[in-house]
Write an enzyme that holds these catalytic residues in place. Structure first.
Site, short mmCIF file in Angstrom:
data_model
loop_
_atom_site.label_atom_id
_atom_site.label_comp_id
_atom_site.label_asym_id
_atom_site.label_seq_id
_atom_site.Cartn_x
_atom_site.Cartn_y
_atom_site.Cartn_z
N ASP A 56 -4.21 -59.44 -55.00
CA ASP A 56 -4.71 -58.41 -55.91
C ASP A 56 -4.03 -58.62 -57.25
O ASP A 56 -2.96 -59.23 -57.32
CB ASP A 56 -4.56 -56.98 -55.36
N HIS B 199 0.48 -60.78 -54.76
CA HIS B 199 0.31 -59.50 -55.45
C HIS B 199 0.67 -59.76 -56.92
O HIS B 199 1.85 -59.86 -57.28
CB HIS B 199 1.22 -58.44 -54.83
N ASN C 117 4.74 -65.26 -43.85
CA ASN C 117 4.03 -64.61 -44.96
C ASN C 117 5.01 -63.87 -45.86
O ASN C 117 5.90 -63.17 -45.37
CB ASN C 117 3.04 -63.60 -44.34
N GLU D 96 -2.88 -61.82 -49.55
CA GLU D 96 -2.95 -60.40 -49.94
C GLU D 96 -3.28 -60.27 -51.44
O GLU D 96 -2.73 -59.42 -52.14
CB GLU D 96 -1.63 -59.68 -49.64
N GLU E 102 7.90 -61.24 -44.88
CA GLU E 102 8.85 -60.79 -45.90
C GLU E 102 10.32 -60.83 -45.44
O GLU E 102 11.04 -59.84 -45.58
CB GLU E 102 8.47 -59.38 -46.37
O1 9MR Z 1 -1.50 -51.80 -47.94
C1 9MR Z 1 -0.51 -51.35 -47.04
C2 9MR Z 1 -0.26 -49.87 -47.23
O2 9MR Z 1 -1.41 -49.14 -46.84
C3 9MR Z 1 0.95 -49.43 -46.45
O3 9MR Z 1 1.25 -48.09 -46.78
C4 9MR Z 1 2.10 -50.33 -46.79
C5 9MR Z 1 3.35 -49.93 -46.02
O4 9MR Z 1 4.44 -50.71 -46.35
O5 9MR Z 1 1.79 -51.67 -46.49
C6 9MR Z 1 0.75 -52.14 -47.29
O6 9MR Z 1 0.51 -53.49 -47.04
C7 9MR Z 1 1.59 -54.38 -47.33
C8 9MR Z 1 1.48 -55.56 -46.39
O7 9MR Z 1 1.42 -55.12 -45.07
C9 9MR Z 1 2.63 -56.53 -46.59
N1 9MR Z 1 2.74 -56.93 -47.95
C10 9MR Z 1 2.76 -55.87 -48.95
C11 9MR Z 1 1.55 -54.95 -48.74
C12 9MR Z 1 1.53 -53.88 -49.83
O8 9MR Z 1 2.64 -53.04 -49.73
#
Ligand code: 9MR
Length: 379
Positions: free
Chosen positions: A280, A250, A214, A278, A173
Protein backbone atom coordinates in the site's frame (compact mmCIF):
# COMPACT_ATOMS: atom_id res chain seq x y z
CA UNK A 1 21.66 -37.49 9.01
CA UNK A 2 18.45 -37.52 7.06
CA UNK A 3 18.07 -39.85 4.13
CA UNK A 4 17.09 -38.52 0.74
CA UNK A 5 13.81 -40.37 0.92
CA UNK A 6 12.85 -38.25 3.91
CA UNK A 7 12.81 -35.08 1.87
CA UNK A 8 9.17 -34.38 1.13
CA UNK A 9 9.12 -34.90 -2.60
CA UNK A 10 5.96 -32.93 -2.96
CA UNK A 11 7.86 -29.73 -2.21
CA UNK A 12 9.55 -30.15 -5.57
CA UNK A 13 6.27 -29.74 -7.35
CA UNK A 14 5.27 -26.43 -8.76
CA UNK A 15 2.95 -24.32 -6.65
CA UNK A 16 -0.62 -24.21 -7.71
CA UNK A 17 -1.29 -21.41 -10.10
CA UNK A 18 -4.43 -19.33 -10.12
CA UNK A 19 -6.97 -20.78 -12.48
CA UNK A 20 -7.68 -17.58 -14.25
CA UNK A 21 -7.41 -17.41 -17.99
CA UNK A 22 -4.05 -16.45 -19.29
CA UNK A 23 -3.19 -14.53 -22.36
CA UNK A 24 -5.79 -14.05 -24.99
CA UNK A 25 -4.24 -13.84 -28.39
CA UNK A 26 -6.02 -11.81 -30.92
CA UNK A 27 -5.45 -12.37 -34.56
CA UNK A 28 -5.87 -9.10 -36.27
CA UNK A 29 -7.11 -9.74 -39.73
CA UNK A 30 -5.96 -7.82 -42.73
CA UNK A 31 -7.78 -4.55 -42.86
CA UNK A 32 -8.60 -2.63 -45.92
CA UNK A 33 -8.51 1.09 -45.46
CA UNK A 34 -9.14 3.26 -48.44
CA UNK A 35 -8.74 0.20 -50.55
CA UNK A 36 -5.23 -0.68 -49.33
CA UNK A 37 -4.53 -3.85 -47.31
CA UNK A 38 -2.56 -2.53 -44.37
CA UNK A 39 -1.29 -5.47 -42.28
CA UNK A 40 -1.92 -8.90 -40.95
CA UNK A 41 -0.40 -9.63 -37.57
CA UNK A 42 -0.86 -11.25 -34.16
CA UNK A 43 -1.12 -9.13 -31.05
CA UNK A 44 -1.47 -9.88 -27.35
CA UNK A 45 -4.70 -8.63 -25.84
CA UNK A 46 -4.39 -6.20 -22.97
CA UNK A 47 -5.94 -7.83 -19.94
CA UNK A 48 -8.44 -5.69 -18.08
CA UNK A 49 -8.14 -7.05 -14.56
CA UNK A 50 -5.08 -7.09 -12.31
CA UNK A 51 -5.17 -10.86 -11.89
CA UNK A 52 -5.44 -11.60 -15.61
CA UNK A 53 -2.78 -9.03 -16.42
CA UNK A 54 -0.33 -10.56 -13.92
CA UNK A 55 -1.06 -14.08 -15.15
CA UNK A 56 0.29 -13.10 -18.57
CA UNK A 57 3.80 -13.27 -17.10
CA UNK A 58 3.06 -16.22 -14.80
CA UNK A 59 2.46 -14.14 -11.70
CA UNK A 60 -0.49 -13.54 -9.38
CA UNK A 61 -2.05 -10.30 -8.21
CA UNK A 62 -3.82 -10.59 -4.88
CA UNK A 63 -5.35 -8.66 -2.03
CA UNK A 64 -5.94 -8.96 1.70
CA UNK A 65 -9.56 -9.35 2.70
CA UNK A 66 -11.82 -10.50 5.49
CA UNK A 67 -15.31 -12.02 5.62
CA UNK A 68 -16.50 -8.96 7.55
CA UNK A 69 -16.34 -6.90 4.34
CA UNK A 70 -18.30 -9.27 2.17
CA UNK A 71 -21.78 -7.89 2.86
CA UNK A 72 -21.01 -5.06 0.47
CA UNK A 73 -21.69 -6.10 -3.14
CA UNK A 74 -19.61 -3.28 -4.62
CA UNK A 75 -16.72 -4.65 -2.60
CA UNK A 76 -17.23 -8.29 -3.52
CA UNK A 77 -17.69 -7.66 -7.24
CA UNK A 78 -14.18 -6.17 -7.34
CA UNK A 79 -12.77 -8.78 -4.96
CA UNK A 80 -14.08 -11.66 -7.05
CA UNK A 81 -13.12 -10.31 -10.47
CA UNK A 82 -9.87 -8.38 -10.15
CA UNK A 83 -7.66 -10.64 -8.04
CA UNK A 84 -6.09 -14.05 -8.55
CA UNK A 85 -4.98 -14.56 -4.93
CA UNK A 86 -6.44 -13.76 -1.50
CA UNK A 87 -4.89 -13.51 1.95
CA UNK A 88 -6.70 -13.14 5.28
CA UNK A 89 -6.01 -9.72 6.75
CA UNK A 90 -6.43 -11.10 10.28
CA UNK A 91 -8.36 -14.36 10.16
CA UNK A 92 -5.46 -16.83 10.08
CA UNK A 93 -3.35 -15.18 12.79
CA UNK A 94 -2.60 -16.95 16.06
CA UNK A 95 -5.08 -14.94 18.16
CA UNK A 96 -7.88 -15.72 15.70
CA UNK A 97 -7.09 -19.41 15.17
CA UNK A 98 -6.17 -20.56 18.71
CA UNK A 99 -7.99 -18.31 21.18
CA UNK A 100 -7.44 -20.83 23.99
CA UNK A 101 -4.55 -23.31 24.26
CA UNK A 102 -5.25 -26.24 21.97
CA UNK A 103 -8.70 -24.91 20.99
CA UNK A 104 -8.73 -24.01 17.35
CA UNK A 105 -11.12 -21.90 15.33
CA UNK A 106 -10.49 -21.89 11.61
CA UNK A 107 -13.81 -20.35 10.57
CA UNK A 108 -12.39 -17.11 9.18
CA UNK A 109 -9.70 -18.91 7.21
CA UNK A 110 -12.09 -21.57 5.97
CA UNK A 111 -14.50 -18.92 4.68
CA UNK A 112 -11.69 -17.22 2.84
CA UNK A 113 -10.46 -20.46 1.28
CA UNK A 114 -13.99 -21.33 0.22
CA UNK A 115 -14.54 -17.97 -1.46
CA UNK A 116 -11.15 -18.07 -3.17
CA UNK A 117 -11.71 -21.56 -4.50
CA UNK A 118 -15.17 -20.63 -5.79
CA UNK A 119 -13.54 -17.84 -7.78
CA UNK A 120 -10.45 -19.72 -8.96
CA UNK A 121 -8.14 -17.72 -6.70
CA UNK A 122 -5.04 -18.92 -4.87
CA UNK A 123 -4.69 -18.37 -1.10
CA UNK A 124 -1.65 -17.04 0.76
CA UNK A 125 -1.42 -17.92 4.45
CA UNK A 126 -0.68 -15.11 6.93
CA UNK A 127 0.82 -15.68 9.44
CA UNK A 128 1.80 -18.65 11.60
CA UNK A 129 4.09 -16.90 14.10
CA UNK A 130 4.36 -13.21 14.94
CA UNK A 131 5.22 -11.24 18.06
CA UNK A 132 1.94 -9.33 17.63
CA UNK A 133 -1.61 -10.68 17.59
CA UNK A 134 -0.71 -13.64 19.76
CA UNK A 135 -3.54 -14.90 21.95
CA UNK A 136 -3.34 -13.59 25.51
CA UNK A 137 -2.42 -16.98 26.94
CA UNK A 138 1.00 -17.11 25.26
CA UNK A 139 2.12 -14.24 27.49
CA UNK A 140 2.21 -16.68 30.39
CA UNK A 141 4.47 -19.18 28.62
CA UNK A 142 8.22 -19.40 29.04
CA UNK A 143 11.03 -21.43 27.51
CA UNK A 144 10.03 -24.83 26.21
CA UNK A 145 6.38 -24.23 27.08
CA UNK A 146 6.28 -21.42 24.53
CA UNK A 147 8.29 -23.53 22.07
CA UNK A 148 5.86 -26.44 22.36
CA UNK A 149 2.89 -24.10 22.00
CA UNK A 150 4.41 -22.54 18.86
CA UNK A 151 5.18 -25.90 17.27
CA UNK A 152 1.72 -27.21 18.09
CA UNK A 153 0.11 -24.07 16.70
CA UNK A 154 2.02 -24.39 13.43
CA UNK A 155 1.35 -28.11 13.17
CA UNK A 156 -2.39 -27.71 13.69
CA UNK A 157 -2.89 -24.58 11.63
CA UNK A 158 -0.69 -25.39 8.64
CA UNK A 159 -2.01 -28.95 8.87
CA UNK A 160 -5.63 -27.80 8.78
CA UNK A 161 -5.08 -25.71 5.65
CA UNK A 162 -2.64 -28.13 4.00
CA UNK A 163 -3.18 -28.42 0.28
CA UNK A 164 -5.05 -25.13 0.08
CA UNK A 165 -2.27 -22.61 0.59
CA UNK A 166 0.11 -21.46 -2.13
CA UNK A 167 2.57 -19.83 0.28
CA UNK A 168 2.62 -19.29 4.04
CA UNK A 169 4.15 -16.39 5.90
CA UNK A 170 5.62 -18.74 8.47
CA UNK A 171 7.33 -16.05 10.51
CA UNK A 172 6.45 -12.37 10.45
CA UNK A 173 8.50 -9.31 11.44
CA UNK A 174 11.26 -10.94 13.49
CA UNK A 175 14.01 -8.41 12.70
CA UNK A 176 14.86 -4.94 13.98
CA UNK A 177 15.78 -2.09 11.65
CA UNK A 178 19.50 -2.64 12.33
CA UNK A 179 19.35 -6.22 11.09
CA UNK A 180 19.40 -7.86 14.50
CA UNK A 181 16.70 -10.13 15.84
CA UNK A 182 13.69 -8.44 17.37
CA UNK A 183 13.71 -9.02 21.13
CA UNK A 184 10.18 -10.45 21.22
CA UNK A 185 8.88 -13.05 23.64
CA UNK A 186 9.63 -15.58 20.91
CA UNK A 187 13.29 -14.60 20.64
CA UNK A 188 13.82 -14.16 24.37
CA UNK A 189 12.14 -17.38 25.42
CA UNK A 190 13.33 -19.68 22.65
CA UNK A 191 16.64 -18.20 21.52
CA UNK A 192 18.02 -17.94 18.00
CA UNK A 193 16.71 -21.28 16.72
CA UNK A 194 13.02 -20.43 16.98
CA UNK A 195 12.68 -19.24 13.40
CA UNK A 196 14.18 -22.35 11.85
CA UNK A 197 12.13 -24.54 14.18
CA UNK A 198 9.02 -22.78 12.93
CA UNK A 199 9.98 -23.43 9.30
CA UNK A 200 10.72 -27.10 9.95
CA UNK A 201 7.35 -27.53 11.66
CA UNK A 202 5.52 -25.78 8.81
CA UNK A 203 7.29 -27.92 6.26
CA UNK A 204 6.22 -31.09 8.05
CA UNK A 205 2.61 -29.87 8.33
CA UNK A 206 2.20 -28.68 4.74
CA UNK A 207 4.91 -29.91 2.38
CA UNK A 208 3.17 -28.32 -0.63
CA UNK A 209 3.01 -24.72 0.53
CA UNK A 210 5.92 -22.42 -0.18
CA UNK A 211 7.32 -21.18 3.12
CA UNK A 212 8.12 -17.47 3.44
CA UNK A 213 9.77 -15.14 5.91
CA UNK A 214 7.80 -11.84 5.80
CA UNK A 215 8.74 -8.36 7.01
CA UNK A 216 8.38 -4.59 6.46
CA UNK A 217 11.08 -2.08 5.56
CA UNK A 218 12.72 -4.60 3.25
CA UNK A 219 12.15 -2.07 0.48
CA UNK A 220 15.77 -1.78 -0.58
CA UNK A 221 19.24 -2.89 0.32
CA UNK A 222 19.52 -1.79 3.93
CA UNK A 223 20.63 -3.09 7.32
CA UNK A 224 17.35 -4.91 7.92
CA UNK A 225 17.23 -6.62 4.54
CA UNK A 226 20.93 -7.48 4.98
CA UNK A 227 20.00 -9.27 8.21
CA UNK A 228 17.19 -11.19 6.52
CA UNK A 229 19.45 -12.00 3.58
CA UNK A 230 22.08 -13.45 5.93
CA UNK A 231 19.43 -15.58 7.65
CA UNK A 232 18.10 -16.95 4.35
CA UNK A 233 21.61 -17.65 3.10
CA UNK A 234 22.35 -19.53 6.32
CA UNK A 235 19.05 -21.45 6.14
CA UNK A 236 19.71 -22.56 2.57
CA UNK A 237 23.27 -23.62 3.44
CA UNK A 238 22.04 -25.71 6.39
CA UNK A 239 18.97 -27.10 4.69
CA UNK A 240 16.34 -25.30 6.71
CA UNK A 241 13.23 -25.39 4.51
CA UNK A 242 12.62 -21.84 3.32
CA UNK A 243 11.27 -21.01 -0.14
CA UNK A 244 10.50 -17.31 -0.19
CA UNK A 245 10.81 -13.87 1.33
CA UNK A 246 7.80 -11.57 1.68
CA UNK A 247 8.58 -7.92 1.08
CA UNK A 248 5.58 -6.24 2.74
CA UNK A 249 6.02 -2.86 1.03
CA UNK A 250 4.02 -0.49 3.19
CA UNK A 251 5.18 2.59 1.27
CA UNK A 252 4.46 6.25 0.69
CA UNK A 253 5.25 8.79 -1.99
CA UNK A 254 8.33 9.65 0.09
CA UNK A 255 9.74 6.11 0.02
CA UNK A 256 13.24 5.69 -1.38
CA UNK A 257 12.92 2.89 -3.92
CA UNK A 258 16.32 3.34 -5.56
CA UNK A 259 17.42 -0.17 -4.59
CA UNK A 260 13.99 -1.82 -4.42
CA UNK A 261 14.46 -3.96 -7.53
CA UNK A 262 18.08 -4.73 -6.70
CA UNK A 263 16.95 -6.08 -3.36
CA UNK A 264 14.35 -8.36 -4.96
CA UNK A 265 17.01 -9.49 -7.41
CA UNK A 266 19.55 -10.44 -4.77
CA UNK A 267 17.06 -12.66 -2.96
CA UNK A 268 16.05 -14.17 -6.30
CA UNK A 269 19.71 -14.80 -7.13
CA UNK A 270 20.20 -16.39 -3.71
CA UNK A 271 17.63 -19.01 -4.64
CA UNK A 272 14.33 -18.03 -3.05
CA UNK A 273 11.15 -16.56 -4.47
CA UNK A 274 10.15 -13.07 -3.51
CA UNK A 275 6.56 -11.98 -2.95
CA UNK A 276 5.32 -8.41 -2.56
CA UNK A 277 2.97 -9.23 0.28
CA UNK A 278 1.26 -6.15 1.77
CA UNK A 279 1.62 -3.34 -0.74
CA UNK A 280 0.00 0.00 0.00
CA UNK A 281 1.22 3.51 -0.76
CA UNK A 282 0.27 6.56 1.29
CA UNK A 283 -0.36 9.52 -0.99
CA UNK A 284 -2.46 10.39 -4.00
CA UNK A 285 -2.53 11.14 -7.70
CA UNK A 286 0.44 10.71 -10.00
CA UNK A 287 3.01 10.54 -7.22
CA UNK A 288 1.17 7.57 -5.70
CA UNK A 289 0.68 5.94 -9.10
CA UNK A 290 4.40 6.26 -9.79
CA UNK A 291 5.25 4.27 -6.65
CA UNK A 292 2.80 1.53 -7.59
CA UNK A 293 4.29 1.47 -11.10
CA UNK A 294 7.85 1.25 -9.76
CA UNK A 295 7.01 -1.68 -7.50
CA UNK A 296 5.09 -3.53 -10.21
CA UNK A 297 7.84 -2.99 -12.77
CA UNK A 298 10.41 -4.24 -10.28
CA UNK A 299 8.44 -7.42 -9.64
CA UNK A 300 7.91 -8.28 -13.28
CA UNK A 301 11.59 -7.61 -14.01
CA UNK A 302 12.76 -10.15 -11.42
CA UNK A 303 12.33 -13.75 -12.46
CA UNK A 304 11.57 -15.13 -9.02
CA UNK A 305 9.14 -12.40 -8.03
CA UNK A 306 6.07 -14.63 -7.81
CA UNK A 307 3.42 -11.94 -7.46
CA UNK A 308 2.01 -8.93 -5.66
CA UNK A 309 -0.62 -8.61 -2.93
CA UNK A 310 -2.08 -5.24 -1.94
CA UNK A 311 -3.11 -4.86 1.73
CA UNK A 312 -6.76 -4.35 0.88
CA UNK A 313 -7.86 -2.60 -2.30
CA UNK A 314 -10.24 0.18 -1.30
CA UNK A 315 -9.51 3.12 1.00
CA UNK A 316 -12.86 2.31 2.63
CA UNK A 317 -11.14 -0.59 4.40
CA UNK A 318 -7.49 0.03 5.09
CA UNK A 319 -5.42 -0.05 8.27
CA UNK A 320 -4.08 3.34 7.13
CA UNK A 321 -7.24 4.68 5.47
CA UNK A 322 -6.51 8.32 6.28
CA UNK A 323 -3.48 8.05 3.98
CA UNK A 324 -5.67 6.89 1.04
CA UNK A 325 -3.12 4.19 0.20
CA UNK A 326 -5.00 1.78 -2.07
CA UNK A 327 -5.75 1.58 -5.82
CA UNK A 328 -9.51 2.14 -5.38
CA UNK A 329 -10.84 5.09 -3.42
CA UNK A 330 -13.41 4.78 -0.63
CA UNK A 331 -16.22 4.99 -3.23
CA UNK A 332 -14.74 2.15 -5.28
CA UNK A 333 -13.51 4.40 -8.05
CA UNK A 334 -10.28 3.27 -9.68
CA UNK A 335 -7.42 5.67 -9.14
CA UNK A 336 -4.49 6.55 -11.36
CA UNK A 337 -2.60 4.01 -9.27
CA UNK A 338 -4.81 1.24 -10.62
CA UNK A 339 -4.02 2.11 -14.21
CA UNK A 340 -0.32 2.33 -13.45
CA UNK A 341 -0.32 -1.21 -12.04
CA UNK A 342 -2.44 -2.62 -14.86
CA UNK A 343 -0.28 -1.03 -17.54
CA UNK A 344 2.94 -2.28 -15.96
CA UNK A 345 1.55 -5.81 -15.76
CA UNK A 346 0.29 -5.73 -19.33
CA UNK A 347 3.63 -4.40 -20.56
CA UNK A 348 5.29 -7.51 -19.12
CA UNK A 349 2.88 -9.91 -20.82
CA UNK A 350 4.68 -12.88 -22.25
CA UNK A 351 8.12 -11.69 -21.18
CA UNK A 352 10.30 -12.75 -18.29
CA UNK A 353 7.81 -15.33 -17.16
CA UNK A 354 7.79 -15.54 -13.41
CA UNK A 355 9.65 -18.55 -12.11
CA UNK A 356 8.48 -18.08 -8.58
CA UNK A 357 7.55 -21.66 -8.11
CA UNK A 358 10.56 -23.89 -7.74
CA UNK A 359 11.62 -24.55 -4.15
CA UNK A 360 15.10 -23.07 -4.24
CA UNK A 361 18.06 -24.36 -6.17
CA UNK A 362 18.71 -27.90 -7.28
CA UNK A 363 21.85 -27.97 -5.20
CA UNK A 364 19.86 -26.98 -2.16
CA UNK A 365 17.32 -29.70 -2.80
CA UNK A 366 19.88 -32.39 -3.42
CA UNK A 367 22.43 -31.77 -0.73
CA UNK A 368 22.07 -29.26 2.02
CA UNK A 369 18.48 -29.83 2.87
CA UNK A 370 18.72 -33.58 3.00
CA UNK A 371 21.63 -33.30 5.39
CA UNK A 372 19.97 -30.86 7.68
CA UNK A 373 20.20 -32.13 11.26
CA UNK A 374 17.21 -29.95 12.06
CA UNK A 375 15.04 -31.56 9.43
CA UNK A 376 16.21 -34.98 10.57
CA UNK A 377 15.55 -34.20 14.18
CA UNK A 378 12.09 -32.78 13.75
CA UNK A 379 10.79 -34.64 10.71
O1 9MR B 1 -4.34 -4.91 8.63
C1 9MR B 1 -4.21 -5.52 9.89
C2 9MR B 1 -5.05 -4.81 10.92
O2 9MR B 1 -6.42 -4.99 10.62
C3 9MR B 1 -4.73 -5.31 12.31
O3 9MR B 1 -5.41 -4.51 13.25
C4 9MR B 1 -3.25 -5.23 12.52
C5 9MR B 1 -2.88 -5.73 13.91
O4 9MR B 1 -1.52 -5.62 14.15
O5 9MR B 1 -2.57 -6.01 11.56
C6 9MR B 1 -2.75 -5.49 10.28
O6 9MR B 1 -2.00 -6.22 9.35
C7 9MR B 1 -0.58 -6.19 9.53
C8 9MR B 1 -0.03 -7.48 9.00
O7 9MR B 1 -0.67 -8.57 9.58
C9 9MR B 1 1.48 -7.57 9.20
N1 9MR B 1 2.14 -6.43 8.66
C10 9MR B 1 1.62 -5.12 9.04
C11 9MR B 1 0.11 -5.07 8.76
C12 9MR B 1 -0.42 -3.68 9.08
O8 9MR B 1 -0.30 -3.41 10.45
Amino acid sequence: MISSTSVPRSRRRRARRPLRAAVATVATAGLAVTGIVMFSTTATAQADTLGAAAEQSGRYFGTATEAGYWGDSQYTSILDSEFSSLVAENGMKWDATEPNPGEFNFDGGDQLVERAQANGQAVRGHTLVWHAQQPGWTAGLYGDDLRNAMINHITETAGHFAGQISSWDVVNEAFEEDGSRRQSNLQIEMGDTWIEEAFVAADAADPDAKLCYNDYNLDGINAKSDGVYAMVEDFLARGVPIDCVGIQSHLSTESDLSTYQANLQRFSDLGVDVHITELDVGGSGTAQADVYRTVTEACVAVERCAGITTWGFTDAYSWRGDETPLPWDANYQKKEAYTAILDALNAAAGSNTGQGSEPATAAYEQTARRESPLVAQLA
